[in-house]
Enzyme design. Sequence first.
Site, PDB file in Angstrom:
ATOM      1  N   LYS A   1       0.881  -1.181   0.000  1.00 32.13           N
ATOM      2  CA  LYS A   1       0.000   0.000   0.000  1.00 32.13           C
ATOM      3  C   LYS A   1       0.914   1.226   0.000  1.00 32.13           C
ATOM      4  O   LYS A   1       1.212   1.804   1.049  1.00 32.13           O
ATOM      5  CB  LYS A   1      -0.920  -0.044   1.223  1.00 32.13           C
ATOM      6  CG  LYS A   1      -2.162   0.799   1.040  1.00 32.13           C
ATOM      7  CD  LYS A   1      -3.240   0.384   1.993  1.00 32.13           C
ATOM      8  CE  LYS A   1      -4.351   1.402   2.068  1.00 32.13           C
ATOM      9  NZ  LYS A   1      -5.048   1.653   0.813  1.00 32.13           N
TER      10      LYS A   1
HETATM   11  N1  PMP Z   1      -7.665  -2.405  -3.137  1.00 32.54           N
HETATM   12  C1  PMP Z   1      -7.094  -1.191  -3.201  1.00 32.54           C
HETATM   13  C2  PMP Z   1      -6.293  -0.846  -4.398  1.00 32.54           C
HETATM   14  C3  PMP Z   1      -7.271  -0.280  -2.153  1.00 32.54           C
HETATM   15  O1  PMP Z   1      -6.704   0.929  -2.201  1.00 32.54           O
HETATM   16  C4  PMP Z   1      -8.077  -0.642  -1.046  1.00 32.54           C
HETATM   17  C5  PMP Z   1      -8.376   0.324   0.043  1.00 32.54           C
HETATM   18  N2  PMP Z   1      -7.322   0.859   0.656  1.00 32.54           N
HETATM   19  C6  PMP Z   1      -8.643  -1.917  -1.021  1.00 32.54           C
HETATM   20  C7  PMP Z   1      -8.415  -2.772  -2.087  1.00 32.54           C
HETATM   21  C8  PMP Z   1      -9.433  -2.371   0.146  1.00 32.54           C
HETATM   22  O2  PMP Z   1      -8.587  -2.646   1.240  1.00 32.54           O
HETATM   23  P1  PMP Z   1      -9.028  -2.477   2.746  1.00 32.54           P
HETATM   24  O3  PMP Z   1     -10.216  -3.341   2.947  1.00 32.54           O
HETATM   25  O4  PMP Z   1      -7.866  -2.939   3.534  1.00 32.54           O
HETATM   26  O5  PMP Z   1      -9.346  -1.050   2.954  1.00 32.54           O
END
Ligand code: PMP
Length: 285
Positions: free
Chosen positions: A151
């Site tokens: 991320k």
């Molecule tokens: N995929 C991407 C590319 C994202 O940016 C996010 C959100 N941050 C998610 C999936 C979902 O992840 P999460 O449930 O951890 O927020």
Amino acid sequence: MSVQVYVAGKLVPKEQAMVSVFDHGLLYGDGVFEGIRTYGGKVFLEKEHIDRLYESALAIRLEIPMTPEEMTQAVRETVAANGLSDGYVRLVVTRGAGTLGLDPRRTSNPQVIIIADSISLYPQEMYDTGLQLITASTIRNHSAALSPRIKSLNYLNNILARIEGTDAGTVEALMLNHKGEVAECTGDNIFIVKDGVLKTPPPEAGILEGITRNAVMGLAKEAGIPVKEVPLVRHDIFVADECFLTGTAAEVISVVGLDGRKIGTGKPGPVTKDLLERFQKLTRS
Ligand code: PMP
């Protein structure tokens, strides 16, 4: 009272929350982040988010200048200082200020920034009726170039796909991987329901392993719904009974159309509704 932001080790009013223009987070997108929800003043799935932050940092060889325990404490303090009940925390760690060159060794002082604020991603109406998606022509980053499991502050890949969605009048867009398989949406993971089985692409499809995704898979298993992490293609979505997205900001939201084609009945389905209800219970527990 003004929003209090954690930066350089302390809480300051947002107008005074600043980092250097030489920070490689700004110059190169060199850094990592997390988006976290708070419910009733409590940080939701706190350990999972802190762990993922440290994993993302490890993957880009960024040493965070605090322990996970100190980070957890700083997040809680920022939430408390803002009197946040149901809100959103943005946790950012940059490489720090350096010279005008890529070399991370020439940076110092990685910056830890914590913003606690309110959030509303999609209007309530979209949760009631489900949303439409288009397939973006921009594919998700190849894992060998920049792993989607990190991320990172490099979100241009997703932003370009999101712009395609906006141009087409949708609030999210589906991204395929380099093999043409379904990966995820620009800020959400994707699920389908087919013949009572819940399916979602595996991490190897080139996705961010969403924390909401993992929580929803756990809830489905508890509910006795079979869950399969399997490669999917667009065809699977076209013939699915139901489709929905998960994400920290989005929570659980039904998808009722892709590229102008109706999915299932064209209305949020029973499994989606059940999982949304279970998820909401989890957030209130
Ligand atoms: N995929 C991407 C590319 C994202 O940016 C996010 C959100 N941050 C998610 C999936 C979902 O992840 P999460 O449930 O951890 O927020």
